[in-house]
Design a protein around this motif. Structure first.
Motif, short mmCIF file in Angstrom:
data_model
loop_
_atom_site.label_atom_id
_atom_site.label_comp_id
_atom_site.label_asym_id
_atom_site.label_seq_id
_atom_site.Cartn_x
_atom_site.Cartn_y
_atom_site.Cartn_z
N PHE A 11 104.73 22.40 65.45
CA PHE A 11 103.88 23.30 66.17
C PHE A 11 103.68 24.63 65.71
O PHE A 11 102.65 25.34 65.76
N ASP A 12 104.71 25.47 65.76
CA ASP A 12 104.82 26.70 65.48
C ASP A 12 104.29 26.96 64.02
O ASP A 12 103.61 28.05 63.59
N ALA A 13 104.52 26.29 62.87
CA ALA A 13 104.37 26.26 61.61
C ALA A 13 102.65 25.95 61.65
O ALA A 13 102.01 26.74 60.92
N GLY A 14 102.36 25.34 62.39
CA GLY A 14 100.76 24.84 62.60
C GLY A 14 100.05 26.19 62.99
O GLY A 14 98.96 26.76 62.45
N ARG A 15 100.63 26.64 64.02
CA ARG A 15 99.98 27.76 64.54
C ARG A 15 99.96 29.14 63.66
O ARG A 15 99.10 29.57 63.58
N PHE A 16 100.87 29.43 62.87
CA PHE A 16 100.88 30.30 61.79
C PHE A 16 100.26 30.17 60.69
O PHE A 16 99.46 30.95 60.27
N CYS A 17 99.96 28.74 60.50
CA CYS A 17 98.96 28.75 59.46
C CYS A 17 97.66 28.78 59.72
O CYS A 17 96.84 29.34 59.11
N ARG A 18 97.31 28.46 61.12
CA ARG A 18 95.93 28.83 61.27
C ARG A 18 95.50 30.33 61.62
O ARG A 18 94.48 30.66 61.44
N ILE A 19 96.54 31.06 62.11
CA ILE A 19 96.47 32.47 62.30
C ILE A 19 96.14 33.01 60.99
O ILE A 19 95.58 33.85 60.81
N GLY A 20 97.03 32.46 59.88
CA GLY A 20 96.85 33.08 58.53
C GLY A 20 95.63 32.84 57.93
O GLY A 20 95.00 33.48 57.31
N ALA A 21 95.10 31.35 58.18
CA ALA A 21 93.55 30.96 57.74
C ALA A 21 92.48 31.83 58.32
O ALA A 21 91.79 32.25 57.39
N ALA A 22 92.71 31.92 59.60
CA ALA A 22 91.67 32.78 60.18
C ALA A 22 91.80 34.49 59.64
O ALA A 22 90.78 34.78 59.31
N ILE A 23 93.02 34.82 59.56
CA ILE A 23 92.84 36.32 58.74
C ILE A 23 92.18 36.18 57.45
O ILE A 23 91.50 37.11 56.90
N VAL A 24 92.54 35.32 56.74
CA VAL A 24 91.86 35.13 55.29
C VAL A 24 90.49 35.10 55.43
O VAL A 24 89.79 35.85 54.64
N LEU A 25 89.86 34.03 56.30
CA LEU A 25 88.51 33.91 56.40
C LEU A 25 87.76 35.07 56.84
O LEU A 25 86.54 35.55 56.50
N GLY A 27 88.75 38.20 56.25
CA GLY A 27 88.72 39.19 55.10
C GLY A 27 87.81 38.77 54.07
O GLY A 27 87.07 39.87 53.77
N ILE A 28 87.58 37.52 53.83
CA ILE A 28 86.61 36.94 53.05
C ILE A 28 85.12 37.15 53.59
O ILE A 28 84.29 37.78 52.90
N ALA A 29 84.88 37.23 54.71
CA ALA A 29 83.60 37.41 55.35
C ALA A 29 83.35 38.99 55.47
O ALA A 29 82.03 39.08 55.25
N GLY A 30 84.48 39.76 55.57
CA GLY A 30 84.04 41.15 55.48
C GLY A 30 83.64 41.84 54.13
O GLY A 30 82.91 42.70 54.06
N CYS A 31 84.10 41.06 53.15
CA CYS A 31 83.71 41.50 51.76
C CYS A 31 82.55 40.97 51.27
O CYS A 31 82.08 41.43 50.18
N SER A 32 81.91 39.99 51.96
CA SER A 32 80.71 39.08 51.31
C SER A 32 79.74 39.62 51.96
O SER A 32 79.83 40.09 53.29
N SER A 33 78.65 40.12 51.27
CA SER A 33 77.38 40.30 51.89
C SER A 33 76.11 39.88 51.31
O SER A 33 76.03 39.58 50.01
N THR A 34 75.15 39.63 51.67
CA THR A 34 73.77 39.14 51.11
C THR A 34 72.96 40.29 50.67
O THR A 34 72.23 39.85 49.61
N ASP A 35 73.18 41.44 50.97
CA ASP A 35 72.46 42.73 50.71
C ASP A 35 73.04 43.35 49.52
O ASP A 35 74.23 43.16 49.19
N GLY A 36 72.20 44.10 48.77
CA GLY A 36 72.89 44.80 47.59
C GLY A 36 73.38 46.07 48.34
O GLY A 36 73.13 46.56 49.54
N PRO A 37 73.90 47.05 47.68
CA PRO A 37 74.34 48.32 48.19
C PRO A 37 73.24 49.25 48.84
O PRO A 37 72.00 49.24 48.11
N THR A 38 73.14 49.73 49.89
CA THR A 38 72.31 50.51 50.39
C THR A 38 72.74 52.06 50.50
O THR A 38 73.67 52.09 50.68
N SER A 39 71.78 53.01 50.46
CA SER A 39 72.20 54.38 50.36
C SER A 39 71.63 54.82 52.07
O SER A 39 71.05 53.95 52.77
#
Length: 128
Positions: A11-25, A27-39
């Motif tokens: 159960f502890d391993a599953g909790r740590f894996c879920r937390i790790g997966a949430a952090i990775v997701l 991070g990916i969501a923060g790096c992706s965007s549908t808009d181009g660079p804006t000034s």
């Protein structure tokens, strides 16, 4: 005893894996965007032309440059202004030093008396 250890480990391993997966997701969501660079202001700022800048081309200057004669004329004017200010003595001349010394001795006491004379009845009920 073995069952409790197994529950804790899995159960502890599953909790740590879920937390790790949430952090990775996240991070990916923060790096992706549908808009181009804006000034900051639309139409201004750097633009992506898709090419590298050619450093062999001399950039345009923002303003015409001073010639050597203009530079020397401006420096001479600044030095003349500096010398004119230094010739004035740098400050007002005191006509009577004794009067200023007397004022300095009495100034603090007189100011304190003026401050104490003004009181606010709303703040101090004993004020008259």
């Amino acid at each position: 005893m073995t069952i409790n250890i197994g529950e804790t480990v899995f159960f502890d391993a599953g909790r740590f894996c879920r937390i790790g997966a949430a952090i990775v997701l996240m991070g990916i969501a923060g790096c992706s965007s549908t808009d181009g660079p804006t000034s900051v202001a639309a139409g201004t700022g750097p633009k992506d032309t898709g090419t590298f800048p050619n450093l062999n081309i001399k950039p345009q200057v923002a303003a015409p440059q001073f010639t050597e004669a203009e530079k020397n004329a401006r420096l001479a004017q600044l030095k003349a202004d500096k010398n004119a200010q230094a010739a004035k003595g740098g400050g007002p001349k005191v006509a009577n030093q004794a009067t200023l010394t007397d004022l300095a001795k009495k100034h603090g006491d007189e100011t304190l008396k003026q401050i104490e004379a003004k009181c606010d009845p709303a703040l101090d009920p004993t004020c008259k």
